[in-house]
Design a protein around this motif. Sequence first.
Motif, mmCIF file in Angstrom:
data_model
loop_
_atom_site.group_PDB
_atom_site.id
_atom_site.type_symbol
_atom_site.label_atom_id
_atom_site.label_comp_id
_atom_site.label_asym_id
_atom_site.label_seq_id
_atom_site.Cartn_x
_atom_site.Cartn_y
_atom_site.Cartn_z
ATOM 1 N N ARG A 1 0.672 -1.259 0.012
ATOM 2 C CA ARG A 1 -0.136 -0.100 0.043
ATOM 3 C C ARG A 1 0.835 1.139 -0.074
ATOM 4 O O ARG A 1 2.040 1.150 0.388
ATOM 5 N N VAL B 1 -3.792 0.689 -2.652
ATOM 6 C CA VAL B 1 -3.365 -0.601 -2.176
ATOM 7 C C VAL B 1 -3.209 -1.611 -3.532
ATOM 8 O O VAL B 1 -4.066 -1.223 -4.494
ATOM 9 N N ASN C 1 0.120 4.889 1.324
ATOM 10 C CA ASN C 1 -0.733 5.779 1.909
ATOM 11 C C ASN C 1 -1.028 7.209 1.382
ATOM 12 O O ASN C 1 -2.082 7.937 1.467
#
Length: 122
Positions: free
Chosen positions: A71, A78, A73
């Motif tokens: 992933r 993801v 962020n």
Amino acid sequence: VQLQASGGGLVQAGGSLRLSCAASGRTFSSYAMGWFRQHPGKEREFVASITWSGGSTYYADSVKGRFTISRDNAKNTVYLQMNSLKSEDTAVYYCAAGASAAVGAPSAYDYWGQGTQVTVSS
């Protein structure tokens, strides 16, 4: 959280695909994320999951060593890198957001993407 999965397609056995799941909302980084798949006529099954920080990952035995979940962020995204694909990997793949990556049950996830078809030809 709204999720949009992409990256599915048709690939030959032994090939690779990378699925992406883009999330909207500023709380993406607080959720564990998971990938599930559903074969025709069967229940949705767990594939892989990752904690909110990315520090821990979990895999179904059937994909361990071939698939990698990750992933980003900062990008609210993801990924599921799928290598050495087999015909039995053919399914609709869904991404989901939930509270715990350690739980593989679909009922533990609160938000779902629309699914992306992966077809592996032998």
